[in-house]
Design an enzyme around this catalytic site. Structure first.
Site, PDB file in Angstrom:
ATOM      1  CG  HIS A  81     -22.203 -53.070 106.567  1.00 34.43           C
ATOM      2  ND1 HIS A  81     -22.793 -52.850 107.786  1.00 34.43           N
ATOM      3  CD2 HIS A  81     -22.065 -54.425 106.464  1.00 34.43           C
ATOM      4  CE1 HIS A  81     -23.017 -54.006 108.393  1.00 34.43           C
ATOM      5  NE2 HIS A  81     -22.597 -54.980 107.611  1.00 34.43           N
ATOM      6  NE  ARG A 137     -20.671 -55.500 114.170  1.00 39.75           N
ATOM      7  CZ  ARG A 137     -21.117 -56.203 113.132  1.00 39.75           C
ATOM      8  NH1 ARG A 137     -21.735 -55.601 112.128  1.00 39.75           N
ATOM      9  NH2 ARG A 137     -20.922 -57.499 113.067  1.00 39.75           N
ATOM     10  CD  GLN A 192     -18.696 -55.471 108.324  1.00 37.83           C
ATOM     11  OE1 GLN A 192     -17.616 -55.821 107.856  1.00 37.83           O
ATOM     12  NE2 GLN A 192     -19.621 -56.349 108.672  1.00 37.83           N
ATOM     13  NE  ARG A 233     -22.581 -66.079 102.661  1.00 37.96           N
ATOM     14  CZ  ARG A 233     -22.530 -65.375 103.775  1.00 37.96           C
ATOM     15  NH1 ARG A 233     -21.381 -65.194 104.405  1.00 37.96           N
ATOM     16  NH2 ARG A 233     -23.613 -64.822 104.249  1.00 37.96           N
ATOM     17  NE  ARG A 267     -35.665 -67.746 120.229  1.00 37.47           N
ATOM     18  CZ  ARG A 267     -34.789 -68.688 119.886  1.00 37.47           C
ATOM     19  NH1 ARG A 267     -34.488 -69.632 120.733  1.00 37.47           N
ATOM     20  NH2 ARG A 267     -34.206 -68.695 118.696  1.00 37.47           N
ATOM     21  CB  SER A 292     -28.654 -53.540 111.503  1.00 34.02           C
ATOM     22  OG  SER A 292     -27.857 -52.935 110.511  1.00 34.02           O
ATOM     23  N   GLY A 293     -25.995 -55.604 111.387  1.00 32.91           N
ATOM     24  CA  GLY A 293     -25.388 -56.812 110.825  1.00 32.91           C
ATOM     25  C   GLY A 293     -25.323 -57.951 111.827  1.00 32.91           C
ATOM     26  CB  VAL A 296     -31.961 -60.901 107.386  1.00 38.12           C
ATOM     27  CG1 VAL A 296     -31.994 -61.243 105.905  1.00 38.12           C
ATOM     28  CG2 VAL A 296     -30.597 -60.337 107.774  1.00 38.12           C
ATOM     29  CB  CYS A 326     -23.797 -57.504 104.241  1.00 33.48           C
ATOM     30  SG  CYS A 326     -23.014 -57.852 105.816  1.00 33.48           S
TER      31      CYS A 326
HETATM   32  P1  NAP Z   1     -31.783 -62.080 114.067  1.00 33.53           P
HETATM   33  O1  NAP Z   1     -32.397 -60.739 113.960  1.00 33.53           O
HETATM   34  O2  NAP Z   1     -31.179 -62.514 115.342  1.00 33.53           O
HETATM   35  O3  NAP Z   1     -32.914 -63.166 113.640  1.00 33.53           O
HETATM   36  C1  NAP Z   1     -32.670 -64.539 113.687  1.00 33.53           C
HETATM   37  C2  NAP Z   1     -33.841 -65.286 113.058  1.00 33.53           C
HETATM   38  O4  NAP Z   1     -33.531 -66.689 113.046  1.00 33.53           O
HETATM   39  C3  NAP Z   1     -35.151 -65.126 113.852  1.00 33.53           C
HETATM   40  O5  NAP Z   1     -36.232 -65.157 112.968  1.00 33.53           O
HETATM   41  C4  NAP Z   1     -35.128 -66.380 114.698  1.00 33.53           C
HETATM   42  O6  NAP Z   1     -36.401 -66.770 115.122  1.00 33.53           O
HETATM   43  C5  NAP Z   1     -34.577 -67.386 113.707  1.00 33.53           C
HETATM   44  N1  NAP Z   1     -34.073 -68.552 114.399  1.00 33.53           N
HETATM   45  C6  NAP Z   1     -33.092 -68.605 115.315  1.00 33.53           C
HETATM   46  N2  NAP Z   1     -32.971 -69.868 115.790  1.00 33.53           N
HETATM   47  C7  NAP Z   1     -33.886 -70.598 115.141  1.00 33.53           C
HETATM   48  C8  NAP Z   1     -34.272 -71.972 115.197  1.00 33.53           C
HETATM   49  N3  NAP Z   1     -33.687 -72.839 116.013  1.00 33.53           N
HETATM   50  N4  NAP Z   1     -35.284 -72.386 114.387  1.00 33.53           N
HETATM   51  C9  NAP Z   1     -35.913 -71.519 113.579  1.00 33.53           C
HETATM   52  N5  NAP Z   1     -35.599 -70.208 113.499  1.00 33.53           N
HETATM   53  C10 NAP Z   1     -34.597 -69.757 114.266  1.00 33.53           C
HETATM   54  O7  NAP Z   1     -30.662 -62.276 112.980  1.00 33.53           O
HETATM   55  P2  NAP Z   1     -30.550 -61.633 111.513  1.00 33.53           P
HETATM   56  O8  NAP Z   1     -29.729 -60.417 111.576  1.00 33.53           O
HETATM   57  O9  NAP Z   1     -31.887 -61.576 110.876  1.00 33.53           O
HETATM   58  O10 NAP Z   1     -29.634 -62.713 110.803  1.00 33.53           O
HETATM   59  C11 NAP Z   1     -30.073 -64.030 110.597  1.00 33.53           C
HETATM   60  C12 NAP Z   1     -29.043 -64.767 109.755  1.00 33.53           C
HETATM   61  O11 NAP Z   1     -29.010 -64.189 108.458  1.00 33.53           O
HETATM   62  C13 NAP Z   1     -27.597 -64.672 110.283  1.00 33.53           C
HETATM   63  O12 NAP Z   1     -27.334 -65.657 111.251  1.00 33.53           O
HETATM   64  C14 NAP Z   1     -26.811 -64.871 109.024  1.00 33.53           C
HETATM   65  O13 NAP Z   1     -26.635 -66.234 108.748  1.00 33.53           O
HETATM   66  C15 NAP Z   1     -27.688 -64.241 107.966  1.00 33.53           C
HETATM   67  N6  NAP Z   1     -27.224 -62.863 107.678  1.00 33.53           N
HETATM   68  C16 NAP Z   1     -26.577 -62.692 106.552  1.00 33.53           C
HETATM   69  C17 NAP Z   1     -26.107 -61.464 106.241  1.00 33.53           C
HETATM   70  C18 NAP Z   1     -25.320 -61.293 105.006  1.00 33.53           C
HETATM   71  O14 NAP Z   1     -24.288 -60.712 105.093  1.00 33.53           O
HETATM   72  N7  NAP Z   1     -25.792 -61.766 103.860  1.00 33.53           N
HETATM   73  C19 NAP Z   1     -26.287 -60.369 107.063  1.00 33.53           C
HETATM   74  C20 NAP Z   1     -26.975 -60.562 108.233  1.00 33.53           C
HETATM   75  C21 NAP Z   1     -27.443 -61.830 108.522  1.00 33.53           C
HETATM   76  P3  NAP Z   1     -36.953 -66.358 116.590  1.00 33.53           P
HETATM   77  O15 NAP Z   1     -37.371 -64.908 116.479  1.00 33.53           O
HETATM   78  O16 NAP Z   1     -38.116 -67.275 116.766  1.00 33.53           O
HETATM   79  O17 NAP Z   1     -35.861 -66.580 117.554  1.00 33.53           O
HETATM   80  O1  3JN Z   2     -21.761 -58.654 110.911  1.00 35.46           O
HETATM   81  C1  3JN Z   2     -22.241 -58.248 109.858  1.00 35.46           C
HETATM   82  O2  3JN Z   2     -22.302 -57.049 109.567  1.00 35.46           O
HETATM   83  C2  3JN Z   2     -22.759 -59.217 108.881  1.00 35.46           C
HETATM   84  C3  3JN Z   2     -23.097 -60.494 109.536  1.00 35.46           C
HETATM   85  C4  3JN Z   2     -23.274 -61.605 108.874  1.00 35.46           C
HETATM   86  C5  3JN Z   2     -23.504 -62.857 109.569  1.00 35.46           C
HETATM   87  C6  3JN Z   2     -23.926 -62.846 110.892  1.00 35.46           C
HETATM   88  C7  3JN Z   2     -24.090 -64.055 111.575  1.00 35.46           C
HETATM   89  C8  3JN Z   2     -23.823 -65.248 110.957  1.00 35.46           C
HETATM   90  C9  3JN Z   2     -23.268 -64.062 108.916  1.00 35.46           C
HETATM   91  C10 3JN Z   2     -22.912 -64.039 107.473  1.00 35.46           C
HETATM   92  O3  3JN Z   2     -23.807 -63.816 106.688  1.00 35.46           O
HETATM   93  O4  3JN Z   2     -21.764 -64.252 107.113  1.00 35.46           O
HETATM   94  C11 3JN Z   2     -23.415 -65.246 109.617  1.00 35.46           C
HETATM   95  C12 3JN Z   2     -23.120 -66.555 108.990  1.00 35.46           C
HETATM   96  O5  3JN Z   2     -24.020 -67.090 108.358  1.00 35.46           O
HETATM   97  O6  3JN Z   2     -21.993 -67.032 109.124  1.00 35.46           O
END
Ligand code: NAP
Ligand code: 3JN
Length: 342
Positions: free
Chosen positions: A247, A240, A161, A103, A43, A164-165, A18, A134
């Protein structure tokens, strides 16, 4: 643009799926960025990311990371948001948080700009605005014009879904499983509890006592909050599927008064954030593989539900990383700088 020549923006989780899309969207929409601070975990120390052809070093997220920042876009998971978003707000930044951490907090607005932009005004209470899940976002972009025209009593949704989610690790898992299959090697599952290749997992996020998953209940509760309608019935099954991006959702609604499929098509043809793709005679309907990189939510297969008096079926597809996360967050930030922090 004011705040003289632009805004100081922080991206928390910049190295993630994201976070990377946040950088892409800020650039594609020409968001007025004066300074960009990229934050992630230890990291990522030493990594550099590209923004507008410039290499920007990634810094380690701490509570002191937000001095001088105007807008902080968070996507590093709910526990990081709970720990660091209040510190960012206390330092004077407005936080747009992509996680589920805030939220359902009544003091924090939950916003889809095409649906309830007026709620952004409530950001002053805590300095935080929440981005919905999402699956909720794309469904409500498609349903808002219908809701406004004839009301919606009940929504029954099934999702399909993309991996990539779940983040970058899940994208790699699907790729590895496809390669292992092609090579005739054993297929390993580390991110999901079962093989995702050639499979559908009716399991997104963890299971709750009522038998639903958290993802399913996010769709129920967030829909009610965003529409500001506690009476709307919502039931979801979230699945999934082995798709990388996009999605898809089969959405069935019961409206307050009768509306024809033709009227729905007419409404959605002009709806903000929607692209109508509904020419089944030409095999044209929304497809996950066509939505990647697109800002619009694609809607098609619009039909009257012949099993009830006032029912409509729709097929709704969107890039989950863009409109489902990064784009929606940047759109919120655009309203913010336009109306509230000029
Ligand atoms: P991802 O590809 O696994 O990336 C996780 C990110 O968080 C990386 O930049 C990681 O940094 C960072 N991170 C993890 N632990 C950390 C820490 N202790 N301190 C600082 N940074 C840290 O995951 P993603 O798909 O981008 O999703 C990230 C988050 O966005 C999810 O957990 C969720 O809350 C939210 N999300 C929301 C939606 C939605 O539906 N709106 C969809 C997808 C995700 P490093 O690379 O250094 O580990
Ligand atoms: O799984 C998906 O397609 C969407 C994932 C969203 C997600 C993944 C990890 C943690 C969330 C979210 O946005 O609801 C979270 C979270 O913040 O709870």
């Amino acid at each position: 643009m004011t705040r003289s020549e632009g805004y100081k923006v922080a991206v928390v989780g910049a190295t993630g799926a994201v976070g990377g899309a946040m950088l892409e969207v800020l650039e594609r929409r020409n968001f007025p960025v004066k300074e960009l601070r990229l934050l992630a975990s230890e990291r990522s120390l030493g990594k550099k990311l590209l923004f507008k052809d410039q290499e920007i070093p990634v810094q380690v997220l701490t509570k002191d990371s937000f001095a001088g920042i105007d807008v902080a876009l968070f996507s590093a998971g709910a526990s990081r948001s709970l720990e660091f978003a209040p510190a960012a707000a206390a330092a004077g930044a407005v936080v747009v948080d992509n996680s589920s951490a805030f939220r359902m907090d009544p003091e924090i607005p939950l916003v889809v700009p095409e649906v309830n932009p007026q709620d952004i005004a409530l950001y002053t209470k805590r300095g935080i605005i929440a981005n919905p899940n999402c699956s909720t976002i794309q469904m409500l972009v498609a349903l808002k014009p219908i809701y406004d025209k004839v009301g919606i009593k009940r929504i029954v949704v099934s999702t399909y879904q993309a991996v990539s989610g779940t983040g970058t690790k899940a994208i790699e898992e699907l790729k590895k499983q496809a390669k292992a299959y092609a090579a005739g090697d054993p297929i390993k599952s580390e991110v999901y509890p079962h093989q995702i290749l050639f499979n559908c997992l009716p399991h997104i996020d963890s299971f709750l006592e009522n038998g639903y998953t958290k993802e399913e209940m996010k769709m129920v509760n967030e829909t009610r909050k965003i529409f500001g309608d506690t009476s709307i019935g919502v039931t979801a099954t979230t699945v999934r599927v082995p798709v990388f991006y996009g999605h898809s959702e089969a959405v069935n609604i019961e409206t307050g008064v009768k509306i024809s499929a033709a009227e729905v098509k007419e409404l959605l043809a002009d709806a903000p954030g929607v692209k109508l793709v509904d020419r089944p005679d030409l095999c044209e309907y929304p497809l996950a593989i066509r939505c990647q990189g697109k800002f619009e939510t694609l809607v098609g297969r619009i039909r009257e539900d012949e099993s009830i008096a006032n029912g409509i079926n729709l097929w709704v597809v969107s890039d989950n990383i863009l409109k489902g996360a990064a784009l929606n967050a940047v759109q919120i930030a655009e309203v913010l700088i336009e109306k509230y922090i000029p």
